[in-house]
Motif scaffolding. Structure first.
Motif, PDB file in Angstrom:
ATOM      1  N   ASP A  95     -31.913   0.678 -43.039  1.00 30.26           N
ATOM      2  CA  ASP A  95     -32.265   0.613 -41.622  1.00 30.26           C
ATOM      3  C   ASP A  95     -33.160  -0.601 -41.419  1.00 30.26           C
ATOM      4  O   ASP A  95     -34.193  -0.730 -42.081  1.00 30.26           O
ATOM      5  CB  ASP A  95     -33.016   1.863 -41.167  1.00 30.26           C
ATOM      6  CG  ASP A  95     -32.138   3.098 -41.149  1.00 30.26           C
ATOM      7  OD1 ASP A  95     -30.909   2.959 -41.065  1.00 30.26           O
ATOM      8  OD2 ASP A  95     -32.708   4.203 -41.221  1.00 30.26           O
ATOM      9  N   ILE A 104     -35.618  -2.153 -38.882  1.00 34.88           N
ATOM     10  CA  ILE A 104     -36.393  -1.720 -37.724  1.00 34.88           C
ATOM     11  C   ILE A 104     -37.146  -2.930 -37.183  1.00 34.88           C
ATOM     12  O   ILE A 104     -37.868  -3.605 -37.913  1.00 34.88           O
ATOM     13  CB  ILE A 104     -37.367  -0.594 -38.116  1.00 34.88           C
ATOM     14  CG1 ILE A 104     -36.569   0.585 -38.686  1.00 34.88           C
ATOM     15  CG2 ILE A 104     -38.223  -0.180 -36.929  1.00 34.88           C
ATOM     16  CD1 ILE A 104     -37.404   1.622 -39.395  1.00 34.88           C
ATOM     17  N   LYS A 152     -33.411  -0.228 -33.884  1.00 35.37           N
ATOM     18  CA  LYS A 152     -33.038  -0.021 -35.276  1.00 35.37           C
ATOM     19  C   LYS A 152     -31.565  -0.362 -35.458  1.00 35.37           C
ATOM     20  O   LYS A 152     -30.725   0.009 -34.646  1.00 35.37           O
ATOM     21  CB  LYS A 152     -33.299   1.435 -35.672  1.00 35.37           C
ATOM     22  CG  LYS A 152     -32.912   1.758 -37.096  1.00 35.37           C
ATOM     23  CD  LYS A 152     -33.460   3.086 -37.580  1.00 35.37           C
ATOM     24  CE  LYS A 152     -32.872   4.263 -36.874  1.00 35.37           C
ATOM     25  NZ  LYS A 152     -33.234   5.549 -37.507  1.00 35.37           N
ATOM     26  N   CYS A 182     -28.671   0.223 -38.262  1.00 33.89           N
ATOM     27  CA  CYS A 182     -28.329   0.971 -39.465  1.00 33.89           C
ATOM     28  C   CYS A 182     -27.154   0.287 -40.157  1.00 33.89           C
ATOM     29  O   CYS A 182     -26.074   0.186 -39.576  1.00 33.89           O
ATOM     30  CB  CYS A 182     -27.958   2.413 -39.119  1.00 33.89           C
ATOM     31  SG  CYS A 182     -29.260   3.295 -38.253  1.00 33.89           S
ATOM     32  N   HIS A 233     -32.408   3.650 -48.090  1.00 38.18           N
ATOM     33  CA  HIS A 233     -32.078   5.071 -48.267  1.00 38.18           C
ATOM     34  C   HIS A 233     -31.782   5.341 -49.745  1.00 38.18           C
ATOM     35  O   HIS A 233     -30.648   5.661 -50.109  1.00 38.18           O
ATOM     36  CB  HIS A 233     -30.899   5.458 -47.380  1.00 38.18           C
ATOM     37  CG  HIS A 233     -31.202   5.364 -45.929  1.00 38.18           C
ATOM     38  ND1 HIS A 233     -31.710   6.408 -45.202  1.00 38.18           N
ATOM     39  CD2 HIS A 233     -31.107   4.316 -45.064  1.00 38.18           C
ATOM     40  CE1 HIS A 233     -31.892   6.029 -43.948  1.00 38.18           C
ATOM     41  NE2 HIS A 233     -31.543   4.762 -43.844  1.00 38.18           N
TER      42      HIS A 233
END
Length: 144
Positions: A49, A51, A56, A58, A78
């Motif tokens: 992600d 930001i 945001k 993804c 992640h």
């Protein structure tokens, strides 16, 4: 990869670093210091992600992301879902690339795109030791 041709236009690009990254920490930040150069990233596995401000982006495996010089963002990896690995090409551009935030150029990179990224980021590729060879390889990636 017509998207790249439309996006990059006639910009003169000079590559300065080719990196294969495997992230084991949770995040990386350019929130306090602006990104020092432009980047093209192929996300090989996992998810990130990006930001920036209250927005945001993804990204998932197969996405190619443009990272503008001078932008501020935080990348959240992640890692709980598995390895997060990417190929990154950092470069300078003479003009025409003033953007404020990371952006997805396209999803589901082709096998040819992934191969060309790998050729550039593989440190054992001595053929890319000279600047003309590096520039040629970057333009070949974009033209593919």
């Amino acid at each position: 990869m017509q998207e790249w041709k439309n996006f990059l236009g006639n910009a003169h690009l000079t590559p300065n670093k080719f990196i294969r990254q495997c992230w084991q920490r949770d995040s990386f930040s350019y929130l306090d210091t602006p990104r020092p150069d432009y980047g093209l990233m192929l996300l090989r596995s996992g998810a990130i992600d990006f930001i920036y401000g209250k927005q945001k982006l993804c990204a998932t495996a197969g996405d190619v992301i443009f990272l503008p010089k001078g932008c501020f963002y935080k990348a959240v990896f992640h890692t709980a879902r598995g390895d997060v690995e990417n190929d990154l090409i950092n470069f300078e551009a003479e003009s025409g690339m003033d953007f404020e935030a990371p952006m997805r150029l396209f999803s589901s990179a082709s096998a040819e795109c992934a191969t060309r990224f790998a050729q550039l980021t593989d440190a054992k590729q001595a053929v890319y030791a000279s600047m003309p060879a590096c520039k040629s390889a970057l333009y070949a990636l974009i033209a593919a």
